[in-house]
Scaffold this motif. Structure first.
Motif, short mmCIF file in Angstrom:
data_model
loop_
_atom_site.label_atom_id
_atom_site.label_comp_id
_atom_site.label_asym_id
_atom_site.label_seq_id
_atom_site.Cartn_x
_atom_site.Cartn_y
_atom_site.Cartn_z
N THR A 160 0.84 -1.20 0.00
CA THR A 160 0.00 0.00 0.00
C THR A 160 0.88 1.25 0.00
N GLY A 161 1.97 1.21 0.76
CA GLY A 161 2.90 2.32 0.77
C GLY A 161 3.54 2.53 -0.59
N VAL A 162 3.86 1.44 -1.28
CA VAL A 162 4.43 1.56 -2.63
C VAL A 162 3.45 2.24 -3.57
N ILE A 163 2.18 1.83 -3.51
CA ILE A 163 1.16 2.46 -4.35
C ILE A 163 1.04 3.94 -4.02
N GLY A 164 1.11 4.26 -2.72
CA GLY A 164 1.04 5.65 -2.30
C GLY A 164 2.19 6.47 -2.86
N LEU A 165 3.38 5.90 -2.90
CA LEU A 165 4.54 6.60 -3.46
C LEU A 165 4.35 6.86 -4.95
N PHE A 166 3.80 5.90 -5.67
CA PHE A 166 3.55 6.09 -7.10
C PHE A 166 2.51 7.20 -7.30
N MET A 167 1.47 7.22 -6.43
CA MET A 167 0.47 8.30 -6.52
C MET A 167 1.11 9.66 -6.28
N LEU A 168 1.97 9.73 -5.27
CA LEU A 168 2.66 10.98 -4.96
C LEU A 168 3.54 11.42 -6.12
N PHE A 169 4.23 10.47 -6.71
CA PHE A 169 5.07 10.74 -7.88
C PHE A 169 4.23 11.35 -9.01
N ALA A 170 3.07 10.75 -9.27
CA ALA A 170 2.20 11.24 -10.34
C ALA A 170 1.67 12.64 -10.03
N MET A 171 1.33 12.89 -8.76
CA MET A 171 0.80 14.20 -8.38
C MET A 171 1.84 15.30 -8.55
N VAL A 172 3.08 15.00 -8.20
CA VAL A 172 4.13 16.02 -8.27
C VAL A 172 4.60 16.25 -9.70
N LEU A 173 4.85 15.17 -10.41
CA LEU A 173 5.46 15.28 -11.73
C LEU A 173 4.45 15.32 -12.88
N VAL A 271 -6.73 10.60 -1.83
CA VAL A 271 -5.62 9.66 -1.87
C VAL A 271 -5.61 8.77 -0.64
N GLY A 272 -5.82 9.37 0.53
CA GLY A 272 -5.81 8.59 1.76
C GLY A 272 -6.90 7.54 1.80
N ILE A 273 -8.11 7.91 1.40
CA ILE A 273 -9.21 6.94 1.45
C ILE A 273 -9.05 5.88 0.35
N LEU A 274 -8.61 6.30 -0.83
CA LEU A 274 -8.36 5.31 -1.89
C LEU A 274 -7.27 4.32 -1.48
N LEU A 275 -6.24 4.83 -0.82
CA LEU A 275 -5.19 3.93 -0.33
C LEU A 275 -5.75 2.96 0.71
N SER A 276 -6.68 3.43 1.52
CA SER A 276 -7.30 2.53 2.50
C SER A 276 -8.07 1.42 1.78
N LEU A 277 -8.78 1.78 0.70
CA LEU A 277 -9.50 0.76 -0.07
C LEU A 277 -8.53 -0.20 -0.73
N LEU A 280 -7.25 -2.61 1.94
CA LEU A 280 -8.22 -3.67 2.22
C LEU A 280 -8.24 -4.69 1.08
N GLY A 281 -8.17 -4.17 -0.17
CA GLY A 281 -8.16 -5.07 -1.32
C GLY A 281 -6.92 -5.94 -1.35
N LEU A 282 -5.78 -5.37 -1.03
CA LEU A 282 -4.54 -6.15 -0.99
C LEU A 282 -4.56 -7.15 0.16
N PHE A 283 -5.17 -6.76 1.29
CA PHE A 283 -5.30 -7.71 2.41
C PHE A 283 -6.15 -8.90 2.00
N VAL A 284 -7.29 -8.63 1.37
CA VAL A 284 -8.15 -9.72 0.89
C VAL A 284 -7.39 -10.59 -0.11
N THR A 285 -6.65 -9.93 -1.01
CA THR A 285 -5.87 -10.66 -2.00
C THR A 285 -4.82 -11.54 -1.34
N SER A 286 -4.20 -11.03 -0.26
CA SER A 286 -3.16 -11.80 0.43
C SER A 286 -3.71 -13.05 1.08
#
Length: 414
Positions: A160-173, A271-277, A280-286
């Motif tokens: 989830t943190g990795v996805i968040g970093l990619f989102m941050l990257f997209a927002m900045v650049l 971003v925060g709420i989408l990351l939470s979703l 949860l999706g990654l937890f279910v997947t795991s």
């Protein structure tokens, strides 16, 4: 273009003022808008079904296994094997689903006269998007599979943190390096309009050093604007359709709305709420994916969760989860849009401009859905909801308000 003004005998009536706007969309134009939007209700379902089918084919015919085996012949390094698998998985999946992409992104838009590009121009932009996906997707997959191998029980949280970093990257650049790949951005000319936009921004301490116009008319006629970027990349942008098709009061209403997103920190909330979703999706997947691999892994040629050949399994689980969460994501975005609407009305103080914009958006959004329909399928407030909000604001904040009866055909005037 002048509006006809009519005051009600008992004073301003919100319902009558709202209906005066809504009734300007009738006949074939309303039927086409409703048909286009209602047809879109099915697109997420069919898109998810096609994605699941393609991923199942990757497993059923051991294509993912073959891609991983090819990667292992190229290198013994786990991350290189994963990158090769992810690259060809993305490329093949994109090509297989290309007919669906052409239908939804080009043919359907052309059918409803919502796209002005030739097929060649549209395909060129799609090629840019695919090229970016072929770079970014392997990077994300390599990071996630490294976490799966290192932290088999908690990888979903770190991912989830990795996805968040990619989102941050997209927002900045994104505003600086990605958006210009599709449109040309130029500074809005000095003048009365820019002065008014800057004045609204200054009132709320919103950075307005850069106000850009981008040439989206080469793609379609839809009006659009945004406040994007973070830190030094923050900018206000509006497309040329907004300048050419609407009045100054409408432009200010739109810009007030977009500034609301910035001032209310909606980017971070969403971003925060989408990351939470996603979490949860990654937890279910795991939990679900390992069970599927234990049962069918030998048949699919998938060894375990750390095997990059399991990528289609993860994609199926996460894809179904995000589809099921569609009403939740729609409601989240709709909530943010409604808050930005309220902010924009206070900031721009142009309720009739706001109502006119809401009616123009009815070119591709159903104007009067039912309550349940709006809750499930709309990621923005409906046109009726927005016009009603504007008229209520007008009743509460304008001295001696009057019902505005727009001239017939004003939606097509520009």
């Amino acid at each position: 273009m002048l509006d006809l003004l009519a005051a009600t005998s008992d004073g301003f009536d919100v319902a009558s003022a709202t209906r005066a706007y809504l009734d300007t969309l009738q006949g074939p134009a309303r039927a086409q808008s409703d048909a286009y939007f209602e047809g879109g209700y099915w697109l997420p379902l069919w898109g998810t079904a096609i994605g699941v089918l393609v991923d199942w084919l990757f497993l059923r015919f051991r294509i993912a296994h073959a891609l991983r085996a090819f990667g292992e012949r190229v290198s013994k390094r786990a991350w290189i094997v994963t990158a090769i698998t992810a690259f060809f998985y993305t490329l093949i999946g994109t090509l297989v689903t290309l007919p669906w992409t052409i239908y939804t992104g080009y043919a359907r838009e052309k059918r409803y006269d919502l796209l002005d590009q030739t097929f060649g121009a549209w395909a060129g932009e799609q090629a840019i998007g695919i090229a970016m996906a072929l770079v970014l997707m392997p990077l994300a997959v390599v990071a996630i599979y490294a976490l799966i191998r290192r932290a088999p029980r908690s990888w979903w949280l770190w991912s989830t943190g990795v996805i968040g970093l990619f989102m941050l990257f997209a927002m900045v650049l994104g505003p600086v390096f990605i958006a210009p790949l599709f449109n040309e951005y130029t500074e809005l000319e000095d003048g009365a309009l820019r002065d008014r936009i800057e004045a609204v921004a200054a009132q709320y301490e919103i950075p307005a050093e850069h106000i850009y116009v981008f040439d989206q008319s080469k793609q379609h006629k839809r009006i659009s604007a945004n406040v994007s970027g973070l830190g030094p990349t923050i900018r206000i942008s509006l497309n040329d359709n907004l300048l050419e098709r609407t009045s100054e009061e409408e432009i200010l209403a739109v810009m007030g709305h977009e500034m609301g997103h910035y001032k209310l920190h909606h980017t971070w909330w969403i971003v925060g709420i989408l990351l939470s979703l996603f979490a949860l999706g990654l937890f279910v997947t795991s939990r679900v994916a390992p069970a599927l691999i234990r049962r069918y892994g030998e048949r699919w040629g998938v060894r375990d969760m750390g095997d990059p050949a399991s990528l289609p399994v993860l994609a199926i689980c996460l894809g179904i989860w995000m589809f099921l969460m569609t009403p939740a994501t729609n409601s989240l975005i709709r909530w943010a849009e409604s808050k930005a609407d309220a902010f924009g009305l206070d900031a721009a103080r142009e309720p009739d401009g706001f109502a006119k914009v809401a009616m123009r958006l009815s070119e591709y959004r159903k104007i009067e859905p039912g309550p349940l329909e709006e809750f499930v399928f709309f990621d923005h407030p409906s046109g009726a909801t927005r016009v009603r909000m504007a008229m209520q604001w007008k009743a509460d904040n304008v001295e001696n308000p009057q019902v505005v009866v727009p001239e017939e055909g004003y939606l097509d005037a520009k």
